[in-house]
Design a protein around this motif. Structure first.
Motif, PDB file in Angstrom:
ATOM      1  N   VAL A 131      39.445  43.987  35.660  1.00 31.03           N
ATOM      2  CA  VAL A 131      40.124  44.901  34.750  1.00 31.03           C
ATOM      3  C   VAL A 131      39.225  45.917  34.080  1.00 31.03           C
ATOM      4  CG1 VAL A 131      42.060  43.388  34.295  1.00 31.03           C
ATOM      5  CG2 VAL A 131      39.970  43.167  32.941  1.00 31.03           C
ATOM      6  N   SER A 132      37.916  45.667  34.049  1.00 34.28           N
ATOM      7  CA  SER A 132      37.079  46.639  33.334  1.00 34.28           C
ATOM      8  C   SER A 132      37.136  48.014  34.007  1.00 34.28           C
ATOM      9  CB  SER A 132      35.642  46.141  33.218  1.00 34.28           C
ATOM     10  OG  SER A 132      35.103  45.917  34.481  1.00 34.28           O
ATOM     11  N   PHE A 133      37.542  48.062  35.278  1.00 32.47           N
ATOM     12  CA  PHE A 133      37.606  49.336  35.982  1.00 32.47           C
ATOM     13  C   PHE A 133      38.894  50.112  35.738  1.00 32.47           C
ATOM     14  CE2 PHE A 133      34.426  46.963  38.257  1.00 32.47           C
ATOM     15  CZ  PHE A 133      33.507  47.905  38.659  1.00 32.47           C
ATOM     16  N   VAL A 134      39.855  49.491  35.089  1.00 35.35           N
ATOM     17  CA  VAL A 134      41.149  50.161  34.919  1.00 35.35           C
ATOM     18  C   VAL A 134      40.998  51.390  34.026  1.00 35.35           C
ATOM     19  CG1 VAL A 134      43.454  49.937  33.931  1.00 35.35           C
ATOM     20  CG2 VAL A 134      42.483  48.056  35.247  1.00 35.35           C
ATOM     21  N   PRO A 135      41.327  52.582  34.540  1.00 39.51           N
ATOM     22  CA  PRO A 135      41.243  53.787  33.706  1.00 39.51           C
ATOM     23  C   PRO A 135      42.393  53.809  32.700  1.00 39.51           C
ATOM     24  CG  PRO A 135      42.086  54.338  35.892  1.00 39.51           C
ATOM     25  CD  PRO A 135      41.776  52.871  35.906  1.00 39.51           C
ATOM     26  N   LEU A 136      42.037  53.986  31.436  1.00 43.02           N
ATOM     27  CA  LEU A 136      43.082  53.934  30.415  1.00 43.02           C
ATOM     28  C   LEU A 136      43.112  55.159  29.518  1.00 43.02           C
ATOM     29  CD1 LEU A 136      42.942  50.240  29.117  1.00 43.02           C
ATOM     30  CD2 LEU A 136      44.588  51.260  30.662  1.00 43.02           C
ATOM     31  N   TYR A 137      41.971  55.847  29.459  1.00 43.61           N
ATOM     32  CA  TYR A 137      41.869  57.012  28.573  1.00 43.61           C
ATOM     33  C   TYR A 137      41.278  58.178  29.351  1.00 43.61           C
ATOM     34  CZ  TYR A 137      42.438  53.522  24.911  1.00 43.61           C
ATOM     35  OH  TYR A 137      42.915  52.513  24.133  1.00 43.61           O
ATOM     36  N   ASN A 191      29.521  39.267  29.221  1.00 38.71           N
ATOM     37  CA  ASN A 191      29.170  39.890  30.493  1.00 38.71           C
ATOM     38  C   ASN A 191      30.275  40.794  31.018  1.00 38.71           C
ATOM     39  OD1 ASN A 191      26.708  38.121  30.836  1.00 38.71           O
ATOM     40  ND2 ASN A 191      28.340  36.604  30.732  1.00 38.71           N
ATOM     41  N   GLY A 192      31.100  41.274  30.110  1.00 40.52           N
ATOM     42  CA  GLY A 192      32.174  42.157  30.530  1.00 40.52           C
ATOM     43  C   GLY A 192      33.450  41.380  30.760  1.00 40.52           C
ATOM     44  N   PRO A 193      34.570  42.068  30.608  1.00 37.06           N
ATOM     45  CA  PRO A 193      35.859  41.397  30.688  1.00 37.06           C
ATOM     46  C   PRO A 193      36.211  40.972  32.107  1.00 37.06           C
ATOM     47  CG  PRO A 193      36.158  43.760  30.461  1.00 37.06           C
ATOM     48  CD  PRO A 193      34.684  43.494  30.335  1.00 37.06           C
ATOM     49  N   GLY A 194      37.091  39.987  32.197  1.00 40.89           N
ATOM     50  CA  GLY A 194      37.575  39.538  33.489  1.00 40.89           C
ATOM     51  C   GLY A 194      38.967  38.993  33.317  1.00 40.89           C
ATOM     52  N   SER A 195      39.592  38.680  34.426  1.00 41.02           N
ATOM     53  CA  SER A 195      40.925  38.112  34.316  1.00 41.02           C
ATOM     54  C   SER A 195      41.225  37.238  35.520  1.00 41.02           C
ATOM     55  CB  SER A 195      41.975  39.214  34.208  1.00 41.02           C
ATOM     56  OG  SER A 195      42.130  39.866  35.443  1.00 41.02           O
ATOM     57  N   GLY A 196      42.115  36.314  35.330  1.00 39.03           N
ATOM     58  CA  GLY A 196      42.600  35.472  36.421  1.00 39.03           C
ATOM     59  C   GLY A 196      44.094  35.669  36.527  1.00 39.03           C
ATOM     60  N   ILE A 197      44.576  35.861  37.729  1.00 37.32           N
ATOM     61  CA  ILE A 197      45.985  36.196  37.913  1.00 37.32           C
ATOM     62  C   ILE A 197      46.649  35.160  38.802  1.00 37.32           C
ATOM     63  CG2 ILE A 197      47.598  37.929  38.756  1.00 37.32           C
ATOM     64  CD1 ILE A 197      45.421  40.008  38.340  1.00 37.32           C
ATOM     65  N   MET A 198      47.753  34.639  38.331  1.00 36.21           N
ATOM     66  CA  MET A 198      48.508  33.679  39.137  1.00 36.21           C
ATOM     67  C   MET A 198      49.918  34.211  39.326  1.00 36.21           C
ATOM     68  SD  MET A 198      49.148  29.710  38.333  1.00 36.21           S
ATOM     69  CE  MET A 198      48.402  28.937  39.734  1.00 36.21           C
ATOM     70  N   LEU A 199      50.332  34.338  40.587  1.00 36.97           N
ATOM     71  CA  LEU A 199      51.662  34.860  40.882  1.00 36.97           C
ATOM     72  C   LEU A 199      52.483  33.804  41.585  1.00 36.97           C
ATOM     73  CD1 LEU A 199      50.891  38.473  42.136  1.00 36.97           C
ATOM     74  CD2 LEU A 199      51.653  37.724  39.879  1.00 36.97           C
ATOM     75  N   ASP A 200      53.592  33.429  40.970  1.00 40.17           N
ATOM     76  CA  ASP A 200      54.469  32.421  41.573  1.00 40.17           C
ATOM     77  C   ASP A 200      53.690  31.183  41.989  1.00 40.17           C
ATOM     78  OD1 ASP A 200      56.570  34.269  41.372  1.00 40.17           O
ATOM     79  OD2 ASP A 200      55.987  35.175  43.268  1.00 40.17           O
ATOM     80  N   GLY A 201      52.762  30.780  41.156  1.00 37.89           N
ATOM     81  CA  GLY A 201      52.037  29.551  41.455  1.00 37.89           C
ATOM     82  C   GLY A 201      50.867  29.715  42.394  1.00 37.89           C
ATOM     83  N   ASN A 202      50.598  30.946  42.851  1.00 37.43           N
ATOM     84  CA  ASN A 202      49.446  31.164  43.717  1.00 37.43           C
ATOM     85  C   ASN A 202      48.402  32.026  43.047  1.00 37.43           C
ATOM     86  OD1 ASN A 202      51.950  31.232  46.002  1.00 37.43           O
ATOM     87  ND2 ASN A 202      50.194  29.896  46.379  1.00 37.43           N
TER      88      ASN A 202
END
Lengths: 346, 346
Positions: A236-242, A213-224
């Motif tokens: 992340v699927s929206f990140v322009p790369l090319y 169903n498309g890529p996703g990600s989970g982000i944890m910063l300093d334990g939060n």
DNA sequence: CCAACATATTAAATCCGTTTAATAAGGTGA
DNA sequence: TCACCTTATTAAACGGATTTAATATGTTGG
């Protein structure tokens, strides 16, 4: 009236939670060990353990080995006094796990997906489980949706759950502390908490996932967990790369592309995405699911991303088991609630 | 031995700092107002104010207007009891500002850049200023370098400062609490703290800057500066955005490019960078310097970034004064140190 | 101008965790 | 086995903020 600097209720709860989790982590401990591990005075530890013992939270004690003088009492926590319930709401089915404070699974099973049905199925399932295991004292629910403090903000395809405050719903219906969490977020949290002691300095981690169903990600910063101002962070699927493609498009199929004559964009695309994370967040690690990647691919990614970012600023490339991490995450979230309950609470 | 749950020293310091900053923010206040604003009991507020008054920290008091009963005493803080010193270490010059607790500038000036010279110039400058203003009780230093808790981790071009622990150096040489901060980070912090009350929910902000020495950014998440695992976070010039160019390269010159026949990559490049931030961090706002952008450009960027990210998930586009924000930031950092000092400290 | 009232301030009692002192319980060597 | 030592536990004194009660100092209306 208070609540800011030294709310005694809150202090009490923290001490209690810390004692419980220390006993569980250590397996068993003496009052002195707990006292200096937690930085709480001996008499206080003693008082709390006394109450916990009276409430039946502690297992029959043995005596410690001698170290030259009087032998100390050892205490250990009875993991069976409370159970936790974790529910995994997925597209194809709903599964659940009942476990004790030590993380041992006591019961588990599947049911038809409640996402495709409605909330009454969900209620019925919980009611049945709570009835079967009256010791259940906390509930965690994982969902493939954006969540704001228990409310389902954005859940594509399942209109009937849109904007539902699932946490409030559960808590008032079952009188059990409940936590709702997005699946990717639960997974990073699970990965993190399964291998880091509470006291260590908290790492920053990114969990990358490429579902059908498309890529996703989970982000944890300093334990939060990072959620973002409109709960969009990690999309992340929206990140322009090319020139022509964003990350989602580049992954959707191996586009033929003049710049990449071999036709395989996907390794480069992921390497670029990791470069983006490195240049923006500079996390300690990036985690991929073992079901979607292997050591070989990891090595390719590591090599490819060095084309974009100096090696010393790249994250560690980590392979892990997503299902497992998700499970740990939900267990951990429940456990947190369980360990924070008032002594003798029910 | 303690330090974990209820260190009395720490409690005392927080109360004191909160009282001071509340008095400064409000201009003046009664004990009752302070008590319920801070969630500290009346008797405690009373005790602390008593000590502060004896130490000369409070200005002569007036009586409050009546509200039907006995008239309360009003107190206000004397902003002159302590001064702060902010130093701006830049490539071309070093400038400094001396200010009081209310933020009013008492002295300011320039000197030859200490970056191109060495640390003795730096010491001499501070020594002279402290001598001239003995009331100085905290120092903040802004540097174009990566900083780890007072240590200059990475400072291109100025080898003699590489890996120097500037904070420790200052504190032991001048016996003054000192904070060292990267310039971009100080600027986001300054922007943020100049317009948000301490109590509000903390926004996430990105400050974008395109200097002649390459672009940089400062990132603040939920009120915390983001630094990254190797102090690389915010190094946006490395972000890959095009088949051939990363952000730094795209900005370096308006590359001619087949996809963008008009030859102006820069608007699209910044729009893409903002899209990256939106998809990764999803911040509340992105801030650009008024010296580098204007309303027209902002509108173009806003339009262009909608090609990549749904409008509702884009940040607010904000124009601000970088120099001003940097100044506020360093002032704020000093102020924090000043307000945390022990009563009657010197 | 004084009784009744409203609000501010001060004083006393309480709560809770910590520090310090006293006591208990088990080891060890002559 | 008995002084003596080491370590554990219990008890008492303390510190610091909060809650509750008492007192001070205003205002208001007849």
């Amino acid at each position: 009236m208070n609540g800011s600097i030294a709310d005694p209720k809150a202090v009490r709860r923290t001490i209690l939670r810390n004692l419980r989790s220390a006993l569980l982590e250590l397996g068993s401990a003496t009052k002195a060990e707990l006292s200096d591990r937690l930085g709480v005075s001996f008499p206080t530890v003693s008082k709390f353990l006394g109450q916990m013992e009276k409430a039946g939270e502690l297992l029959p004690v043995q005596l410690d080995d001698s170290s030259g003088g009087r032998r100390a009492n050892r205490y250990s926590y009875n993991p069976e006094v409370m159970l936790g319930l974790a529910l995994f709401l997925e597209r194809t089915e709903t599964s659940y796990i009942v476990f004790n404070c030590a993380g041992e699974v006591k019961d588990q099973g599947h049911a038809a997906s409640v996402l495709t049905a409605d909330i009454t199925d969900f209620d019925a399932l919980i009611a049945a489980l709570v009835n079967k295991h009256p010791q259940i004292s906390a509930v965690s629910v994982g969902v493939p949706a954006a969540v704001n403090n228990g409310r389902l903000i954005y859940i594509p395809e399942y209109e009937q759950f849109h904007d539902l405050d699932l946490k409030a719903h559960c808590e008032q219906r079952f009188q059990l502390p409940t936590v709702i969490e997005n699946d990717m977020n639960a997974a990073v949290y699970g990965y993190y908490m399964a291998r880091h002691q509470r006291s260590e300095l908290q790492p920053s981690l990114v969990y990358l996932y490429f579902g059908q169903n498309g890529p996703g990600s989970g982000i944890m910063l300093d334990g939060n967990i990072m959620r973002g101002s409109s709960f969009f962070s990690g999309e992340v699927s929206f990140v322009p790369l090319y020139d022509q493609y964003n990350f989602g498009e580049a992954m959707r199929a191996s586009h033929p592309h003049p710049r990449f004559p071999d036709g395989d964009l996907s390794v480069d695309a992921v390497a670029r995405l990791i470069a983006v994370f490195a240049a923006v967040l500079n996390p300690h690690g990036v985690i991929l699911s073992r079901h979607e990647a292997n050591e070989g691919l990891l090595a390719q990614l590591e090599a490819a991303s060095q084309a974009y970012i100096p090696r010393e600023h790249l994250p560690a490339f980590i392979l892990s088991d997503w299902e497992q991490d998700y499970l740990y995450g939900l267990q951990g979230l429940s456990l947190d609630l369980m360990l924070s309950r008032e002594a003798g609470g029910n």
